[in-house]
Scaffold this motif. Structure first.
Motif, PDB file in Angstrom:
ATOM      1  N   ARG A   1     -35.340  81.198  -9.573  1.00  0.00           N
ATOM      2  CA  ARG A   1     -34.920  82.479 -10.171  1.00  0.00           C
ATOM      3  C   ARG A   1     -34.700  83.549  -9.093  1.00  0.00           C
ATOM      4  O   ARG A   1     -33.808  84.380  -9.199  1.00  0.00           O
ATOM      5  N   PHE A   2     -35.517  83.488  -8.050  1.00  0.00           N
ATOM      6  CA  PHE A   2     -35.354  84.416  -6.922  1.00  0.00           C
ATOM      7  C   PHE A   2     -33.986  84.199  -6.248  1.00  0.00           C
ATOM      8  O   PHE A   2     -33.252  85.161  -5.984  1.00  0.00           O
ATOM      9  N   VAL A   3     -33.642  82.931  -6.000  1.00  0.00           N
ATOM     10  CA  VAL A   3     -32.367  82.614  -5.346  1.00  0.00           C
ATOM     11  C   VAL A   3     -31.202  82.988  -6.265  1.00  0.00           C
ATOM     12  O   VAL A   3     -30.206  83.587  -5.825  1.00  0.00           O
ATOM     13  N   ILE A   4     -31.339  82.663  -7.554  1.00  0.00           N
ATOM     14  CA  ILE A   4     -30.271  82.962  -8.513  1.00  0.00           C
ATOM     15  C   ILE A   4     -30.028  84.477  -8.595  1.00  0.00           C
ATOM     16  O   ILE A   4     -28.884  84.927  -8.680  1.00  0.00           O
ATOM     17  N   SER A   5     -31.090  85.256  -8.547  1.00  0.00           N
ATOM     18  CA  SER A   5     -30.916  86.712  -8.630  1.00  0.00           C
ATOM     19  C   SER A   5     -30.118  87.209  -7.425  1.00  0.00           C
ATOM     20  O   SER A   5     -29.340  88.158  -7.524  1.00  0.00           O
ATOM     21  N   GLU A   6     -30.299  86.533  -6.268  1.00  0.00           N
ATOM     22  CA  GLU A   6     -29.509  86.896  -5.094  1.00  0.00           C
ATOM     23  C   GLU A   6     -28.047  86.476  -5.278  1.00  0.00           C
ATOM     24  O   GLU A   6     -27.136  87.215  -4.882  1.00  0.00           O
ATOM     25  N   VAL A   7     -27.826  85.317  -5.882  1.00  0.00           N
ATOM     26  CA  VAL A   7     -26.447  84.859  -6.143  1.00  0.00           C
ATOM     27  C   VAL A   7     -25.738  85.880  -7.035  1.00  0.00           C
ATOM     28  O   VAL A   7     -24.590  86.267  -6.781  1.00  0.00           O
ATOM     29  N   ILE A   8     -26.437  86.338  -8.080  1.00  0.00           N
ATOM     30  CA  ILE A   8     -25.845  87.320  -9.003  1.00  0.00           C
ATOM     31  C   ILE A   8     -25.529  88.619  -8.258  1.00  0.00           C
ATOM     32  O   ILE A   8     -24.480  89.227  -8.450  1.00  0.00           O
ATOM     33  N   ARG A   9     -26.424  89.004  -7.338  1.00  0.00           N
ATOM     34  CA  ARG A   9     -26.191  90.215  -6.547  1.00  0.00           C
ATOM     35  C   ARG A   9     -24.918  90.043  -5.686  1.00  0.00           C
ATOM     36  O   ARG A   9     -24.114  90.958  -5.568  1.00  0.00           O
TER      37      ARG A   9
ATOM     38  N   PHE B   1     -31.914  89.792   2.972  1.00  0.00           N
ATOM     39  CA  PHE B   1     -32.303  88.695   2.076  1.00  0.00           C
ATOM     40  C   PHE B   1     -33.333  87.795   2.752  1.00  0.00           C
ATOM     41  O   PHE B   1     -34.311  87.379   2.134  1.00  0.00           O
ATOM     42  N   SER B   2     -33.124  87.478   4.030  1.00  0.00           N
ATOM     43  CA  SER B   2     -34.066  86.609   4.747  1.00  0.00           C
ATOM     44  C   SER B   2     -35.465  87.220   4.779  1.00  0.00           C
ATOM     45  O   SER B   2     -36.465  86.520   4.619  1.00  0.00           O
ATOM     46  N   GLU B   3     -35.498  88.525   4.999  1.00  0.00           N
ATOM     47  CA  GLU B   3     -36.808  89.192   5.020  1.00  0.00           C
ATOM     48  C   GLU B   3     -37.459  89.124   3.635  1.00  0.00           C
ATOM     49  O   GLU B   3     -38.647  88.817   3.508  1.00  0.00           O
ATOM     50  N   LYS B   4     -36.661  89.372   2.598  1.00  0.00           N
ATOM     51  CA  LYS B   4     -37.162  89.314   1.219  1.00  0.00           C
ATOM     52  C   LYS B   4     -37.651  87.897   0.913  1.00  0.00           C
ATOM     53  O   LYS B   4     -38.695  87.701   0.285  1.00  0.00           O
ATOM     54  N   PHE B   5     -36.884  86.903   1.378  1.00  0.00           N
ATOM     55  CA  PHE B   5     -37.247  85.500   1.156  1.00  0.00           C
ATOM     56  C   PHE B   5     -38.582  85.167   1.827  1.00  0.00           C
ATOM     57  O   PHE B   5     -39.476  84.578   1.212  1.00  0.00           O
ATOM     58  N   LEU B   6     -38.724  85.584   3.095  1.00  0.00           N
ATOM     59  CA  LEU B   6     -39.973  85.290   3.807  1.00  0.00           C
ATOM     60  C   LEU B   6     -41.156  85.970   3.120  1.00  0.00           C
ATOM     61  O   LEU B   6     -42.221  85.364   2.952  1.00  0.00           O
ATOM     62  N   ARG B   7     -40.974  87.206   2.694  1.00  0.00           N
ATOM     63  CA  ARG B   7     -42.074  87.908   2.008  1.00  0.00           C
ATOM     64  C   ARG B   7     -42.423  87.218   0.682  1.00  0.00           C
ATOM     65  O   ARG B   7     -43.588  87.170   0.286  1.00  0.00           O
ATOM     66  N   PHE B   8     -41.404  86.687   0.013  1.00  0.00           N
ATOM     67  CA  PHE B   8     -41.629  85.940  -1.228  1.00  0.00           C
ATOM     68  C   PHE B   8     -42.490  84.701  -0.950  1.00  0.00           C
ATOM     69  O   PHE B   8     -43.466  84.425  -1.664  1.00  0.00           O
TER      70      PHE B   8
ATOM     71  N   GLN C   1     -27.022  76.797 -19.992  1.00  0.00           N
ATOM     72  CA  GLN C   1     -27.546  75.421 -20.051  1.00  0.00           C
ATOM     73  C   GLN C   1     -27.698  74.845 -18.649  1.00  0.00           C
ATOM     74  O   GLN C   1     -28.653  74.130 -18.358  1.00  0.00           O
ATOM     75  N   ARG C   2     -26.746  75.135 -17.795  1.00  0.00           N
ATOM     76  CA  ARG C   2     -26.809  74.668 -16.407  1.00  0.00           C
ATOM     77  C   ARG C   2     -28.082  75.218 -15.729  1.00  0.00           C
ATOM     78  O   ARG C   2     -28.801  74.490 -15.068  1.00  0.00           O
ATOM     79  N   GLU C   3     -28.354  76.490 -15.919  1.00  0.00           N
ATOM     80  CA  GLU C   3     -29.543  77.090 -15.297  1.00  0.00           C
ATOM     81  C   GLU C   3     -30.808  76.404 -15.808  1.00  0.00           C
ATOM     82  O   GLU C   3     -31.725  76.119 -15.034  1.00  0.00           O
ATOM     83  N   GLN C   4     -30.836  76.113 -17.107  1.00  0.00           N
ATOM     84  CA  GLN C   4     -32.010  75.447 -17.685  1.00  0.00           C
ATOM     85  C   GLN C   4     -32.186  74.044 -17.097  1.00  0.00           C
ATOM     86  O   GLN C   4     -33.308  73.616 -16.795  1.00  0.00           O
ATOM     87  N   GLN C   5     -31.052  73.347 -16.912  1.00  0.00           N
ATOM     88  CA  GLN C   5     -31.102  72.016 -16.285  1.00  0.00           C
ATOM     89  C   GLN C   5     -31.670  72.105 -14.864  1.00  0.00           C
ATOM     90  O   GLN C   5     -32.483  71.273 -14.452  1.00  0.00           O
ATOM     91  N   GLN C   6     -31.199  73.112 -14.113  1.00  0.00           N
ATOM     92  CA  GLN C   6     -31.666  73.270 -12.720  1.00  0.00           C
ATOM     93  C   GLN C   6     -33.175  73.504 -12.683  1.00  0.00           C
ATOM     94  O   GLN C   6     -33.895  72.945 -11.858  1.00  0.00           O
ATOM     95  N   ILE C   7     -33.640  74.360 -13.579  1.00  0.00           N
ATOM     96  CA  ILE C   7     -35.073  74.677 -13.607  1.00  0.00           C
ATOM     97  C   ILE C   7     -35.899  73.435 -13.955  1.00  0.00           C
ATOM     98  O   ILE C   7     -36.878  73.120 -13.271  1.00  0.00           O
TER      99      ILE C   7
ATOM    100  N   PRO D   1     -45.134  73.604 -10.093  1.00  0.00           N
ATOM    101  CA  PRO D   1     -43.818  73.722 -10.748  1.00  0.00           C
ATOM    102  C   PRO D   1     -43.466  75.175 -11.083  1.00  0.00           C
ATOM    103  O   PRO D   1     -42.290  75.555 -11.040  1.00  0.00           O
ATOM    104  N   ALA D   2     -44.468  75.976 -11.385  1.00  0.00           N
ATOM    105  CA  ALA D   2     -44.200  77.391 -11.692  1.00  0.00           C
ATOM    106  C   ALA D   2     -43.615  78.096 -10.465  1.00  0.00           C
ATOM    107  O   ALA D   2     -42.752  78.975 -10.585  1.00  0.00           O
ATOM    108  N   PHE D   3     -44.074  77.688  -9.269  1.00  0.00           N
ATOM    109  CA  PHE D   3     -43.521  78.287  -8.046  1.00  0.00           C
ATOM    110  C   PHE D   3     -42.050  77.913  -7.896  1.00  0.00           C
ATOM    111  O   PHE D   3     -41.214  78.757  -7.552  1.00  0.00           O
ATOM    112  N   SER D   4     -41.709  76.645  -8.132  1.00  0.00           N
ATOM    113  CA  SER D   4     -40.311  76.207  -8.001  1.00  0.00           C
ATOM    114  C   SER D   4     -39.403  76.986  -8.936  1.00  0.00           C
ATOM    115  O   SER D   4     -38.289  77.359  -8.561  1.00  0.00           O
ATOM    116  N   GLU D   5     -39.890  77.206 -10.149  1.00  0.00           N
ATOM    117  CA  GLU D   5     -39.075  77.969 -11.108  1.00  0.00           C
ATOM    118  C   GLU D   5     -38.887  79.405 -10.608  1.00  0.00           C
ATOM    119  O   GLU D   5     -37.790  79.946 -10.637  1.00  0.00           O
TER     120      GLU D   5
END
Lengths: 108, 108
Positions: free
Chosen positions: B83-91, A77-84, B55-61, B75-79
């Motif tokens: 989403r990148f971090v959330i996809s890792e949480v789901i994983r 994940f850290s590697e993926k994060f840095l590449r991102f 709704q929570r995800e929309q609030q965070q974004i 702001p597009a980068f933050s979103e």
């Protein structure tokens, strides 16, 4: 302002408040990081240094993989994060270059 | 240990040292963030709360987009970052669920 049905749960609200604090810290640290890579781009151009340094990127990846293992985080994940993040730095450099005809170079 | 040809430049080395410090802070904050989402998953399962909350995800974004604008970050980068971090949480949740037959649910 959207209101979530789960906002009434105090325990969940406490966890989410911590997530929100951490996300704010992450975003502000990333803003600072992009300020520095922008300075690096300008400096490298002025000092006549080559734009890319693949060895540096490899060092960064190795270091973060080691650090994340010690923090119980998946090194992949850290590697993926840095590449991102690096891909965003390159996007910034590309945009700056097209705005300013070659004053920026890549260093991530 | 790889050694970069540019490591001899003190100015560049100073910038890179700052990048390395920030990257370490980012990784450690992300490790803490994943610890909390793991706790949320367990808590939601034990409290019988529904797994996902769009709704929570929309609030965070929305919140991170506003924060990043004030920090002079796209702001597009933050979103994209969230989403990148959330996809890792789901994983993580998916992996935990397959390890532990349904004790985890999604909250990012």
């Amino acid at each position: 302002m959207l209101v979530s049905a789960e906002d009434t749960d105090d325990t969940l609200a406490g966890y989410r408040s911590s997530i929100d604090n951490i996300d704010a810290a992450l975003i502000l640290l990333l803003a600072e990081r992009f300020k520095i890579t922008k300075q690096i781009g300008k400096y490298k151009a002025s000092a006549g240094l080559p734009p890319a340094d693949p060895q540096r990127e490899q060092q960064q990846i190795e270091r973060l993989r080691e650090l994340s293992a010690s923090a119980n985080l998946d090194p992949a994940f850290s590697e993926k994060f840095l590449r991102f993040v690096i891909s965003e730095v390159i996007r910034h450099h590309d945009r700056a270059r097209s705005d300013d005809s070659g004053n920026y170079t890549a260093d991530s």
